[in-house]
Design a protein around this motif. Structure first.
Motif, PDB file in Angstrom:
ATOM      1  N   MET A   1       0.801  -1.220   0.000  1.00 46.59           N
ATOM      2  CA  MET A   1       0.000   0.000   0.000  1.00 46.59           C
ATOM      3  C   MET A   1       0.837   1.275   0.000  1.00 46.59           C
ATOM      4  SD  MET A   1      -2.771   1.342   2.846  1.00 46.59           S
ATOM      5  CE  MET A   1      -1.496   1.862   4.008  1.00 46.59           C
ATOM      6  N   GLY A   2       1.807   1.360   0.912  1.00 48.77           N
ATOM      7  CA  GLY A   2       2.581   2.579   1.079  1.00 48.77           C
ATOM      8  C   GLY A   2       3.399   2.966  -0.126  1.00 48.77           C
ATOM      9  N   MET A   3       3.559   2.057  -1.088  1.00 49.85           N
ATOM     10  CA  MET A   3       4.294   2.387  -2.305  1.00 49.85           C
ATOM     11  C   MET A   3       3.530   3.374  -3.180  1.00 49.85           C
ATOM     12  SD  MET A   3       5.751  -1.360  -3.372  1.00 49.85           S
ATOM     13  CE  MET A   3       6.967  -2.231  -2.342  1.00 49.85           C
ATOM     14  N   SER A   4       2.220   3.505  -2.934  1.00 47.32           N
ATOM     15  CA  SER A   4       1.408   4.339  -3.821  1.00 47.32           C
ATOM     16  C   SER A   4       0.582   5.412  -3.124  1.00 47.32           C
ATOM     17  CB  SER A   4       0.449   3.442  -4.634  1.00 47.32           C
ATOM     18  OG  SER A   4       1.161   2.490  -5.391  1.00 47.32           O
ATOM     19  N   GLU A   5       0.397   5.313  -1.793  1.00 44.14           N
ATOM     20  CA  GLU A   5      -0.483   6.265  -1.134  1.00 44.14           C
ATOM     21  C   GLU A   5      -0.351   6.179   0.375  1.00 44.14           C
ATOM     22  OE1 GLU A   5      -5.117   7.836  -1.713  1.00 44.14           O
ATOM     23  OE2 GLU A   5      -4.658   5.717  -2.000  1.00 44.14           O
ATOM     24  N   PHE A   6      -0.831   7.191   1.049  1.00 44.47           N
ATOM     25  CA  PHE A   6      -1.032   7.261   2.498  1.00 44.47           C
ATOM     26  C   PHE A   6       0.233   7.547   3.321  1.00 44.47           C
ATOM     27  CE2 PHE A   6      -4.556   4.359   1.189  1.00 44.47           C
ATOM     28  CZ  PHE A   6      -5.577   5.257   1.425  1.00 44.47           C
ATOM     29  N   TYR A   7       1.429   7.320   2.787  1.00 46.87           N
ATOM     30  CA  TYR A   7       2.637   7.517   3.574  1.00 46.87           C
ATOM     31  C   TYR A   7       3.616   8.476   2.895  1.00 46.87           C
ATOM     32  CZ  TYR A   7       1.042   3.719   6.545  1.00 46.87           C
ATOM     33  OH  TYR A   7       0.305   2.942   7.412  1.00 46.87           O
ATOM     34  N   GLY A   8       3.074   9.487   2.242  1.00 46.88           N
ATOM     35  CA  GLY A   8       3.937  10.476   1.613  1.00 46.88           C
ATOM     36  C   GLY A   8       4.223  10.158   0.158  1.00 46.88           C
ATOM     37  N   PRO A   9       5.153  10.925  -0.462  1.00 48.35           N
ATOM     38  CA  PRO A   9       5.441  10.800  -1.903  1.00 48.35           C
ATOM     39  C   PRO A   9       5.891   9.394  -2.292  1.00 48.35           C
ATOM     40  CG  PRO A   9       6.432  12.792  -0.995  1.00 48.35           C
ATOM     41  CD  PRO A   9       5.950  11.999   0.162  1.00 48.35           C
ATOM     42  N   SER A  10       5.542   8.987  -3.503  1.00 45.97           N
ATOM     43  CA  SER A  10       5.907   7.672  -4.009  1.00 45.97           C
ATOM     44  C   SER A  10       7.189   7.747  -4.837  1.00 45.97           C
ATOM     45  CB  SER A  10       4.774   7.105  -4.874  1.00 45.97           C
ATOM     46  OG  SER A  10       3.589   6.968  -4.126  1.00 45.97           O
ATOM     47  N   ASP A  11       7.892   6.634  -4.892  1.00 47.55           N
ATOM     48  CA  ASP A  11       9.096   6.485  -5.705  1.00 47.55           C
ATOM     49  C   ASP A  11       9.002   5.117  -6.368  1.00 47.55           C
ATOM     50  OD1 ASP A  11      11.614   6.055  -6.792  1.00 47.55           O
ATOM     51  OD2 ASP A  11      12.708   6.828  -5.068  1.00 47.55           O
ATOM     52  N   ASP A  12       8.418   5.083  -7.567  1.00 51.41           N
ATOM     53  CA  ASP A  12       8.158   3.800  -8.212  1.00 51.41           C
ATOM     54  C   ASP A  12       9.433   3.007  -8.475  1.00 51.41           C
ATOM     55  OD1 ASP A  12       5.490   4.337  -8.145  1.00 51.41           O
ATOM     56  OD2 ASP A  12       5.244   4.658 -10.301  1.00 51.41           O
ATOM     57  N   ALA A  13      10.513   3.692  -8.804  1.00 56.31           N
ATOM     58  CA  ALA A  13      11.764   2.983  -9.093  1.00 56.31           C
ATOM     59  C   ALA A  13      12.267   2.231  -7.859  1.00 56.31           C
ATOM     60  CB  ALA A  13      12.826   3.964  -9.593  1.00 56.31           C
ATOM     61  N   GLU A  14      12.248   2.891  -6.714  1.00 58.57           N
ATOM     62  CA  GLU A  14      12.686   2.224  -5.486  1.00 58.57           C
ATOM     63  C   GLU A  14      11.687   1.145  -5.071  1.00 58.57           C
ATOM     64  OE1 GLU A  14      14.861   1.084  -2.169  1.00 58.57           O
ATOM     65  OE2 GLU A  14      15.447   2.183  -3.972  1.00 58.57           O
ATOM     66  N   SER A  15      10.415   1.397  -5.301  1.00 52.92           N
ATOM     67  CA  SER A  15       9.409   0.391  -4.975  1.00 52.92           C
ATOM     68  C   SER A  15       9.609  -0.869  -5.807  1.00 52.92           C
ATOM     69  CB  SER A  15       7.999   0.949  -5.206  1.00 52.92           C
ATOM     70  OG  SER A  15       7.703   1.973  -4.278  1.00 52.92           O
ATOM     71  N   LEU A  16       9.871  -0.710  -7.094  1.00 51.73           N
ATOM     72  CA  LEU A  16      10.107  -1.872  -7.957  1.00 51.73           C
ATOM     73  C   LEU A  16      11.369  -2.612  -7.530  1.00 51.73           C
ATOM     74  CD1 LEU A  16       9.167  -0.247 -11.369  1.00 51.73           C
ATOM     75  CD2 LEU A  16       7.965  -2.151 -10.282  1.00 51.73           C
ATOM     76  N   ALA A  17      12.387  -1.871  -7.124  1.00 52.17           N
ATOM     77  CA  ALA A  17      13.611  -2.512  -6.636  1.00 52.17           C
ATOM     78  C   ALA A  17      13.355  -3.266  -5.338  1.00 52.17           C
ATOM     79  CB  ALA A  17      14.704  -1.462  -6.433  1.00 52.17           C
ATOM     80  N   THR A  18      12.489  -2.714  -4.496  1.00 49.32           N
ATOM     81  CA  THR A  18      12.129  -3.380  -3.246  1.00 49.32           C
ATOM     82  C   THR A  18      11.351  -4.662  -3.519  1.00 49.32           C
ATOM     83  OG1 THR A  18      12.102  -1.261  -2.070  1.00 49.32           O
ATOM     84  CG2 THR A  18      10.917  -3.093  -1.055  1.00 49.32           C
ATOM     85  N   LEU A  19      10.445  -4.607  -4.477  1.00 48.04           N
ATOM     86  CA  LEU A  19       9.698  -5.807  -4.850  1.00 48.04           C
ATOM     87  C   LEU A  19      10.642  -6.893  -5.370  1.00 48.04           C
ATOM     88  CD1 LEU A  19       6.683  -4.072  -6.622  1.00 48.04           C
ATOM     89  CD2 LEU A  19       6.522  -5.518  -4.589  1.00 48.04           C
ATOM     90  N   ALA A  20      11.596  -6.494  -6.179  1.00 50.54           N
ATOM     91  CA  ALA A  20      12.552  -7.462  -6.722  1.00 50.54           C
ATOM     92  C   ALA A  20      13.400  -8.084  -5.619  1.00 50.54           C
ATOM     93  CB  ALA A  20      13.441  -6.786  -7.758  1.00 50.54           C
ATOM     94  N   ARG A  21      13.819  -7.263  -4.673  1.00 50.20           N
ATOM     95  CA  ARG A  21      14.623  -7.777  -3.564  1.00 50.20           C
ATOM     96  C   ARG A  21      13.796  -8.711  -2.688  1.00 50.20           C
ATOM     97  NH1 ARG A  21      19.057  -9.961  -1.984  1.00 50.20           N
ATOM     98  NH2 ARG A  21      19.852  -9.302   0.062  1.00 50.20           N
ATOM     99  N   ALA A  22      12.532  -8.386  -2.493  1.00 53.60           N
ATOM    100  CA  ALA A  22      11.660  -9.252  -1.699  1.00 53.60           C
ATOM    101  C   ALA A  22      11.557 -10.635  -2.339  1.00 53.60           C
ATOM    102  CB  ALA A  22      10.274  -8.625  -1.570  1.00 53.60           C
ATOM    103  N   LEU A  23      11.358 -10.668  -3.636  1.00 52.29           N
ATOM    104  CA  LEU A  23      11.253 -11.949  -4.325  1.00 52.29           C
ATOM    105  C   LEU A  23      12.561 -12.730  -4.228  1.00 52.29           C
ATOM    106  CD1 LEU A  23       9.015 -13.377  -5.982  1.00 52.29           C
ATOM    107  CD2 LEU A  23      10.185 -12.579  -8.033  1.00 52.29           C
ATOM    108  N   GLU A  24      13.666 -12.018  -4.349  1.00 48.28           N
ATOM    109  CA  GLU A  24      14.980 -12.642  -4.247  1.00 48.28           C
ATOM    110  C   GLU A  24      15.193 -13.272  -2.871  1.00 48.28           C
ATOM    111  OE1 GLU A  24      19.722 -11.262  -4.570  1.00 48.28           O
ATOM    112  OE2 GLU A  24      18.104  -9.873  -5.068  1.00 48.28           O
ATOM    113  N   LEU A  25      14.653 -12.649  -1.835  1.00 48.62           N
ATOM    114  CA  LEU A  25      14.828 -13.141  -0.464  1.00 48.62           C
ATOM    115  C   LEU A  25      13.776 -14.173  -0.066  1.00 48.62           C
ATOM    116  CD1 LEU A  25      15.799  -9.792   1.297  1.00 48.62           C
ATOM    117  CD2 LEU A  25      17.305 -11.709   0.737  1.00 48.62           C
TER     118      LEU A  25
END
Length: 335
Positions: free
Chosen positions: A23-47
């Protein structure tokens, strides 16, 4: 260290014990950063993270689209490693937190089609009723959701923020794979009825906001929350309540430091040790926080440590309601 996976009902694969709230990648917790969010998703899958949680209301579809972009970039191999959960039921206007709830069967079917398109998938793994409209019998809601399962559009169904009676009635219509509600050290109300009932029914309990919307981490400056940050309007983050809760977090931090952990790791490890059928989904937009959170799956707390933690955060210890007034629409839970 081999980390045992946890069941999500009977029709979904068992998952890594910690999922990712998007959720916080797109709303409710301040400005979004799609590039960092996508990198976070990739790291999550890797782990090894398997459960990815979104909803059609997060960013008014933007969060589903972001997750869909991530899936598309990785192809079929990436999709096969993910359990994608999304939700319907909250209807909002752009720029507004206030909402109405729609649980009509026609809306459920339309919302599912829209989510499938934004996610770019043929089937939603876990589809939740996000909030309840008490005017629509839960049997009708679950009946419509079961129809989506029969049509092959949904693999398993879940409910969010409902009471024990609703869950039992719903489960009588169709197996409920997961119940998603807030559960953490400072929100322990589910322990009274919902967690035992989930264990009885074979329903997983997916715990959102397991870090108290970052308050439990001890790293949040409540005075710096911007107007777009949902927490700036949350009673637990304001005034005397925030000060009282900060004192509890300081005590939690002292325990964590003494055991070589961060607050976040201790709070998540407590959840995992407390209930074997709980899957917490801490949200984060940053890889460093993700890695910190996932390390909690390797922490084994003993009975003495659990007792010390619960001496600080006894049920009801946290001050302030967990939502502002507008946030209680469609919820059967307690403050």
């Amino acid at each position: 260290m081999t980390i045992p996976h946890r069941a999500l009902g009977t029709s979904l694969p068992a998952v890594f014990p910690i999922g990712l709230g998007c959720m916080g990648m797109s709303e409710f917790y301040g400005p979004s950063d799609d590039a960092e969010s996508l990198a976070t998703l990739a790291r999550a899958l890797e782990l090894g993270v398997m459960l990815y949680d979104t909803a059609d209301t997060y960013g008014l579809g933007a969060n589903e689209a972001l997750l869909g972009r991530f899936i598309a970039e990785g192809g079929a191999g990436r999709r096969a490693r993910m359990v994608v959960a999304t939700k319907f039921g909250i209807v909002r206007e752009a720029g507004k937190y206030e909402r109405r709830i729609d649980n009509s069967p026609a809306y459920i079917r339309a919302a599912c089609e829209a989510s499938l398109q934004r996610l770019g998938v043929e089937q939603i793994d876990l589809y939740y009723c996000h909030r309840r409209d008490p005017a629509v019998p839960i049997e009708d809601v679950v009946g419509a959701m079961a129809g989506l399962v029969q049509a092959g559009k949904v693999r398993a169904i879940g409910l969010s923020e409902v009471g024990a009676d609703t869950l039992r009635r719903a489960h009588a219509v169709h197996p409920i794979a997961a119940l998603q509600s807030e559960y953490s050290l400072w929100t322990r109300e589910p322990e009274a009825e919902l967690l035992p009932l989930c264990a009885e029914l074979g329903t997983a309990f997916v715990a959102y906001s397991p870090l108290g919307r970052a308050f439990l981490t001890g790293k949040l400056d409540t005075n710096s929350l911007g107007a777009q940050d949902f927490r700036a309007h949350n009673p637990r983050f304001q005034g005397d309540a925030a000060e009282a809760n900060a004192q509890l977090v300081e005590q939690l931090g002292a325990l964590a430091r003494g055991w070589g952990l961060t607050n976040a790791q201790l709070a998540l490890a407590w959840l995992l040790a407390k209930q074997p059928h709980v899957v917490p989904i801490p949200g984060t937009r940053r890889r460093a926080r993700l890695e910190e959170n996932l390390a909690a799956a390797q922490v084994a707390l003993n009975a003495g440590q659990m007792a010390q933690i619960e001496a600080v955060f006894a049920p009801g210890a946290a001050q302030g309601a967990r939502y502002p007034q507008a946030g209680w629409v469609g919820m059967e839970g307690s403050a």
